[in-house]
Design a protein around this motif. Structure first.
Motif, PDB file in Angstrom:
ATOM      1  N   UNK A  50       1.871  -1.149   9.153  1.00 41.31           N
ATOM      2  CA  UNK A  50       2.890  -1.710   8.278  1.00 41.31           C
ATOM      3  C   UNK A  50       3.240  -0.842   7.082  1.00 41.31           C
ATOM      4  N   UNK A  51       2.441   0.182   6.831  1.00 37.39           N
ATOM      5  CA  UNK A  51       2.671   1.018   5.656  1.00 37.39           C
ATOM      6  C   UNK A  51       2.689   2.479   6.066  1.00 37.39           C
ATOM      7  N   UNK A  52       3.653   3.214   5.512  1.00 33.59           N
ATOM      8  CA  UNK A  52       3.872   4.596   5.899  1.00 33.59           C
ATOM      9  C   UNK A  52       4.079   5.482   4.676  1.00 33.59           C
ATOM     10  N   UNK A  76       0.860  -1.178   0.000  1.00 28.96           N
ATOM     11  CA  UNK A  76       0.000   0.000   0.000  1.00 28.96           C
ATOM     12  C   UNK A  76       0.897   1.230   0.000  1.00 28.96           C
ATOM     13  N   UNK A  77       0.667   2.111  -0.946  1.00 30.47           N
ATOM     14  CA  UNK A  77       1.419   3.366  -0.983  1.00 30.47           C
ATOM     15  C   UNK A  77       0.560   4.494  -0.417  1.00 30.47           C
ATOM     16  N   UNK A  78       1.207   5.343   0.360  1.00 33.60           N
ATOM     17  CA  UNK A  78       0.517   6.454   1.004  1.00 33.60           C
ATOM     18  C   UNK A  78       1.234   7.752   0.638  1.00 33.60           C
ATOM     19  N   UNK A  79       0.468   8.771   0.279  1.00 35.27           N
ATOM     20  CA  UNK A  79       1.049  10.058  -0.089  1.00 35.27           C
ATOM     21  C   UNK A  79       0.326  11.160   0.666  1.00 35.27           C
ATOM     22  N   UNK A  80       1.072  11.835   1.537  1.00 40.49           N
ATOM     23  CA  UNK A  80       0.493  12.930   2.309  1.00 40.49           C
ATOM     24  C   UNK A  80       0.607  14.249   1.551  1.00 40.49           C
ATOM     25  N   UNK A 119      -0.270   6.533   8.190  1.00 42.95           N
ATOM     26  CA  UNK A 119       0.096   5.122   8.319  1.00 42.95           C
ATOM     27  C   UNK A 119      -1.135   4.243   8.181  1.00 42.95           C
ATOM     28  N   UNK A 120      -0.938   3.045   7.638  1.00 43.04           N
ATOM     29  CA  UNK A 120      -2.021   2.080   7.463  1.00 43.04           C
ATOM     30  C   UNK A 120      -1.623   0.759   8.096  1.00 43.04           C
ATOM     31  N   UNK A 121      -2.578   0.144   8.793  1.00 40.65           N
ATOM     32  CA  UNK A 121      -2.337  -1.153   9.389  1.00 40.65           C
ATOM     33  C   UNK A 121      -3.542  -2.052   9.168  1.00 40.65           C
ATOM     34  N   UNK A 122      -3.307  -3.314   8.854  1.00 46.89           N
ATOM     35  CA  UNK A 122      -4.422  -4.236   8.657  1.00 46.89           C
ATOM     36  C   UNK A 122      -5.313  -4.243   9.888  1.00 46.89           C
ATOM     37  N   UNK A 123      -6.598  -4.119   9.656  1.00 47.91           N
ATOM     38  CA  UNK A 123      -7.512  -3.964  10.789  1.00 47.91           C
ATOM     39  C   UNK A 123      -7.571  -5.244  11.614  1.00 47.91           C
ATOM     40  N   UNK A 124      -7.701  -5.056  12.920  1.00 49.03           N
ATOM     41  CA  UNK A 124      -7.894  -6.154  13.865  1.00 49.03           C
ATOM     42  C   UNK A 124      -9.186  -5.837  14.600  1.00 49.03           C
ATOM     43  N   UNK A 125     -10.291  -6.373  14.109  1.00 47.22           N
ATOM     44  CA  UNK A 125     -11.583  -6.018  14.663  1.00 47.22           C
ATOM     45  C   UNK A 125     -11.818  -4.526  14.492  1.00 47.22           C
ATOM     46  N   UNK A 126     -12.297  -3.884  15.538  1.00 46.22           N
ATOM     47  CA  UNK A 126     -12.534  -2.444  15.494  1.00 46.22           C
ATOM     48  C   UNK A 126     -11.461  -1.663  16.231  1.00 46.22           C
ATOM     49  N   UNK A 127     -10.374  -2.346  16.586  1.00 45.59           N
ATOM     50  CA  UNK A 127      -9.343  -1.755  17.421  1.00 45.59           C
ATOM     51  C   UNK A 127      -8.541  -0.707  16.666  1.00 45.59           C
ATOM     52  N   UNK A 181      -4.652  18.096   6.424  1.00 48.65           N
ATOM     53  CA  UNK A 181      -3.771  17.128   5.777  1.00 48.65           C
ATOM     54  C   UNK A 181      -4.603  16.059   5.096  1.00 48.65           C
ATOM     55  N   UNK A 182      -4.127  15.608   3.947  1.00 53.20           N
ATOM     56  CA  UNK A 182      -4.768  14.517   3.223  1.00 53.20           C
ATOM     57  C   UNK A 182      -3.756  13.388   3.030  1.00 53.20           C
ATOM     58  N   UNK A 183      -4.260  12.185   2.986  1.00 55.82           N
ATOM     59  CA  UNK A 183      -3.428  11.003   2.745  1.00 55.82           C
ATOM     60  C   UNK A 183      -4.117  10.168   1.671  1.00 55.82           C
ATOM     61  N   UNK A 184      -3.576  10.216   0.478  1.00 54.49           N
ATOM     62  CA  UNK A 184      -4.110   9.408  -0.618  1.00 54.49           C
ATOM     63  C   UNK A 184      -3.436   8.037  -0.592  1.00 54.49           C
ATOM     64  N   UNK A 185      -4.226   6.985  -0.730  1.00 53.95           N
ATOM     65  CA  UNK A 185      -3.685   5.634  -0.646  1.00 53.95           C
ATOM     66  C   UNK A 185      -3.929   4.862  -1.935  1.00 53.95           C
ATOM     67  N   UNK A 186      -3.104   3.839  -2.137  1.00 56.20           N
ATOM     68  CA  UNK A 186      -3.258   2.971  -3.298  1.00 56.20           C
ATOM     69  C   UNK A 186      -3.997   1.689  -2.939  1.00 56.20           C
ATOM     70  N   UNK A 187      -4.526   1.628  -1.732  1.00 55.10           N
ATOM     71  CA  UNK A 187      -5.210   0.423  -1.270  1.00 55.10           C
ATOM     72  C   UNK A 187      -6.417   0.124  -2.150  1.00 55.10           C
TER      73      UNK A 187
END
Length: 126
Positions: free
Chosen positions: A114-116, A2-6, A97-105, A20-26
């Motif tokens: 894992x992605x910045x 996943x690519x992130x661009x602020x 930053x993006x992280x694979x979701x673990x429930x609603x946590x 601030x905006x964060x565009x993602x490739x997800x």
């Protein structure tokens, strides 16, 4: 991967606002919890705000609660950080930053993400 661009950083006087905006490739942003972190010179990276995939849980560091608002648009694959009443101590490089979701946590730990992005500079000064 996943690519992130602020974007949206800049120089603003005390009391001012920035968004601030964060565009993602997800492909499916809803698979990820999202966070904003910041790092000032000589300091460790600090959690600022996080939001779960449903946008019904948001966490903030105490120093920004009531001034900053995190939001996300899963359809647009974008995350936002609205920053109001900015203070000189908010000066830092801000990272998405993006992280694979673990429930609603929503984690406040950098190791959960894992992605910045590369970061965008925010400077609050008169």
């Amino acid at each position: 991967q996943v690519q992130l661009v602020e974007s949206g950083g800049g120089l603003v006087p005390p009391g001012g606002s920035l968004r601030l905006s964060c565009a993602t490739s997800a492909r499916t942003l809803s698979s990820y919890a999202m966070g904003w972190f910041r790092q000032a010179p000589g300091k460790e990276r600090e959690f600022v705000a996080g939001i779960n995939w449903l946008s019904n849980i948001m966490n903030y560091v105490d120093s920004v609660r009531g001034r900053f608002t995190i939001s996300r648009d899963n359809a647009a694959n974008t995350v936002y950080l609205q920053m109001n009443s900015l203070k000189p101590e908010d000066t830092a490089v801000y990272y998405c930053a993006a992280g694979l979701r673990v429930g609603d946590y929503v984690s406040e730990s950098p190791s959960s993400y894992g992605f910045w992005g590369q970061g965008t500079q925010v400077t609050v000064s008169s």
